[in-house]
Design a protein around this motif. Structure first.
Motif, PDB file in Angstrom:
ATOM      1  N   LYS A 233     -10.558  27.169  51.565  1.00  0.00           N
ATOM      2  CA  LYS A 233     -10.659  26.440  50.297  1.00  0.00           C
ATOM      3  C   LYS A 233     -11.840  26.940  49.461  1.00  0.00           C
ATOM      4  O   LYS A 233     -11.735  27.070  48.245  1.00  0.00           O
ATOM      5  N   GLU A 234     -12.938  27.252  50.116  1.00  0.00           N
ATOM      6  CA  GLU A 234     -14.155  27.690  49.421  1.00  0.00           C
ATOM      7  C   GLU A 234     -13.980  29.053  48.745  1.00  0.00           C
ATOM      8  O   GLU A 234     -14.752  29.420  47.872  1.00  0.00           O
ATOM      9  N   GLN A 235     -12.980  29.824  49.160  1.00  0.00           N
ATOM     10  CA  GLN A 235     -12.757  31.159  48.606  1.00  0.00           C
ATOM     11  C   GLN A 235     -11.833  31.136  47.388  1.00  0.00           C
ATOM     12  O   GLN A 235     -11.541  32.181  46.832  1.00  0.00           O
ATOM     13  N   LEU A 236     -11.383  29.948  46.977  1.00  0.00           N
ATOM     14  CA  LEU A 236     -10.435  29.816  45.873  1.00  0.00           C
ATOM     15  C   LEU A 236     -11.105  29.191  44.659  1.00  0.00           C
ATOM     16  O   LEU A 236     -11.994  28.350  44.787  1.00  0.00           O
ATOM     17  N   LYS A 237     -10.637  29.577  43.482  1.00  0.00           N
ATOM     18  CA  LYS A 237     -11.101  28.995  42.220  1.00  0.00           C
ATOM     19  C   LYS A 237      -9.877  28.641  41.384  1.00  0.00           C
ATOM     20  O   LYS A 237      -8.956  29.436  41.257  1.00  0.00           O
ATOM     21  N   ILE A 238      -9.893  27.427  40.816  1.00  0.00           N
ATOM     22  CA  ILE A 238      -8.822  26.986  39.923  1.00  0.00           C
ATOM     23  C   ILE A 238      -9.495  26.489  38.657  1.00  0.00           C
ATOM     24  O   ILE A 238     -10.366  25.620  38.714  1.00  0.00           O
ATOM     25  N   LYS A 239      -9.086  27.036  37.523  1.00  0.00           N
ATOM     26  CA  LYS A 239      -9.724  26.680  36.255  1.00  0.00           C
ATOM     27  C   LYS A 239      -8.648  26.477  35.197  1.00  0.00           C
ATOM     28  O   LYS A 239      -7.753  27.306  35.039  1.00  0.00           O
ATOM     29  N   LEU A 240      -8.734  25.363  34.473  1.00  0.00           N
ATOM     30  CA  LEU A 240      -7.807  25.056  33.390  1.00  0.00           C
ATOM     31  C   LEU A 240      -8.566  25.152  32.076  1.00  0.00           C
ATOM     32  O   LEU A 240      -9.511  24.407  31.837  1.00  0.00           O
ATOM     33  N   THR A 241      -8.172  26.098  31.239  1.00  0.00           N
ATOM     34  CA  THR A 241      -8.798  26.282  29.937  1.00  0.00           C
ATOM     35  C   THR A 241      -7.699  26.255  28.891  1.00  0.00           C
ATOM     36  O   THR A 241      -6.851  27.143  28.868  1.00  0.00           O
ATOM     37  N   GLY A 242      -7.728  25.231  28.048  1.00  0.00           N
ATOM     38  CA  GLY A 242      -6.665  25.090  27.061  1.00  0.00           C
ATOM     39  C   GLY A 242      -5.343  24.884  27.768  1.00  0.00           C
ATOM     40  O   GLY A 242      -5.177  23.947  28.529  1.00  0.00           O
ATOM     41  N   ARG A 243      -4.411  25.801  27.544  1.00  0.00           N
ATOM     42  CA  ARG A 243      -3.101  25.733  28.219  1.00  0.00           C
ATOM     43  C   ARG A 243      -2.992  26.749  29.355  1.00  0.00           C
ATOM     44  O   ARG A 243      -1.941  26.902  29.952  1.00  0.00           O
ATOM     45  N   LYS A 244      -4.084  27.467  29.657  1.00  0.00           N
ATOM     46  CA  LYS A 244      -4.067  28.487  30.705  1.00  0.00           C
ATOM     47  C   LYS A 244      -4.647  27.928  32.007  1.00  0.00           C
ATOM     48  O   LYS A 244      -5.748  27.404  32.031  1.00  0.00           O
ATOM     49  N   LEU A 245      -3.886  28.083  33.081  1.00  0.00           N
ATOM     50  CA  LEU A 245      -4.332  27.715  34.419  1.00  0.00           C
ATOM     51  C   LEU A 245      -4.608  29.023  35.151  1.00  0.00           C
ATOM     52  O   LEU A 245      -3.703  29.837  35.353  1.00  0.00           O
ATOM     53  N   LEU A 246      -5.873  29.253  35.508  1.00  0.00           N
ATOM     54  CA  LEU A 246      -6.259  30.484  36.185  1.00  0.00           C
ATOM     55  C   LEU A 246      -6.556  30.167  37.645  1.00  0.00           C
ATOM     56  O   LEU A 246      -7.385  29.309  37.953  1.00  0.00           O
ATOM     57  N   ILE A 247      -5.852  30.849  38.547  1.00  0.00           N
ATOM     58  CA  ILE A 247      -6.025  30.668  39.979  1.00  0.00           C
ATOM     59  C   ILE A 247      -6.484  32.019  40.526  1.00  0.00           C
ATOM     60  O   ILE A 247      -5.835  33.045  40.298  1.00  0.00           O
ATOM     61  N   SER A 248      -7.612  32.026  41.242  1.00  0.00           N
ATOM     62  CA  SER A 248      -8.116  33.276  41.787  1.00  0.00           C
ATOM     63  C   SER A 248      -8.778  33.029  43.128  1.00  0.00           C
ATOM     64  O   SER A 248      -9.098  31.900  43.480  1.00  0.00           O
ATOM     65  N   GLY A 249      -8.962  34.104  43.860  1.00  0.00           N
ATOM     66  CA  GLY A 249      -9.625  34.006  45.146  1.00  0.00           C
ATOM     67  C   GLY A 249     -10.043  35.366  45.639  1.00  0.00           C
ATOM     68  O   GLY A 249      -9.489  36.393  45.244  1.00  0.00           O
ATOM     69  N   GLU A 250     -11.055  35.351  46.510  1.00  0.00           N
ATOM     70  CA  GLU A 250     -11.536  36.596  47.088  1.00  0.00           C
ATOM     71  C   GLU A 250     -12.023  36.321  48.502  1.00  0.00           C
ATOM     72  O   GLU A 250     -12.634  35.297  48.774  1.00  0.00           O
ATOM     73  N   ARG A 251     -11.723  37.258  49.416  1.00  0.00           N
ATOM     74  CA  ARG A 251     -12.170  37.131  50.805  1.00  0.00           C
ATOM     75  C   ARG A 251     -12.387  38.520  51.383  1.00  0.00           C
ATOM     76  O   ARG A 251     -11.943  39.523  50.821  1.00  0.00           O
TER      77      ARG A 251
END
Length: 173
Positions: free
Chosen positions: A38-56
């Motif tokens: 869970k700590e390696q994931l990022k979820i960000k909602l900006t306007g109408r864009k949902l950005l999901i990213s992660g790195e390990r």
């Protein structure tokens, strides 16, 4: 080569398996992220864009992904929730009740409130869950309809069997 003889490794990109589950009142994105935490994931909602990213790190080599999803105006931005469990990220996007073009339909009469759901339908609790909705009422109604139809067919078959036995006894003594 970087300074001091250390090499810089560039992260390898990958595309995680992702699919949508569309229901009457919500859409759920299911993203398979095995071996992620869970700590390696990022979820960000900006306007109408949902950005999901992660790195390990995989064998001392960084691996990452990035996914951008446009959230349609038919969804409630304030109701979007995420839940990560067993290497799978669930993002629930509830639909707005009424669109701006359609006024709400008046209700004829108030229905009696159903009994509270059994424990299997309650929301999970714990550090990795955030407002995950239980099974929808539409799918519960469909399950109930199948059960009621099967029960009615069983009763009809029993009645026909009893009628045949009654007719047999009448005819043959």
């Amino acid at each position: 080569m970087a300074k001091n003889g250390a090499s810089v490794t560039t992260p390898s990109e990958f595309e995680p398996h992702c699919h949508r589950v569309v229901e009457e009142h919500k859409t759920e994105l299911v993203i398979h992220l095995p071996e992620f935490k869970k700590e390696q994931l990022k979820i960000k909602l900006t306007g109408r864009k949902l950005l999901i990213s992660g790195e390990r790190q995989v064998e001392s080599k960084p691996t990452r992904f990035s996914k951008e999803i446009i959230v349609d105006e038919g969804y409630s931005r304030d109701g979007i929730r995420a839940h990560f469990s067993g290497g799978i990220l669930y993002i629930t996007m509830p639909k707005k009740r009424f669109s701006a073009r359609q006024p709400p339909q008046p209700q004829a009469k108030e229905e009696p409130k159903p009994a509270p759901p059994p424990a299997a339908w309650t929301k999970p609790s714990g550090p990795e869950s955030k407002d995950v909705e239980p099974e929808s009422s539409v799918s519960r109604l469909k399950s109930f309809y199948k059960l009621a139809t099967t029960g009615a067919m069983l009763v009809a078959m029993l009645f026909i069997g009893a009628l045949i036995m009654y007719m047999y006894r009448l005819l043959y003594g």
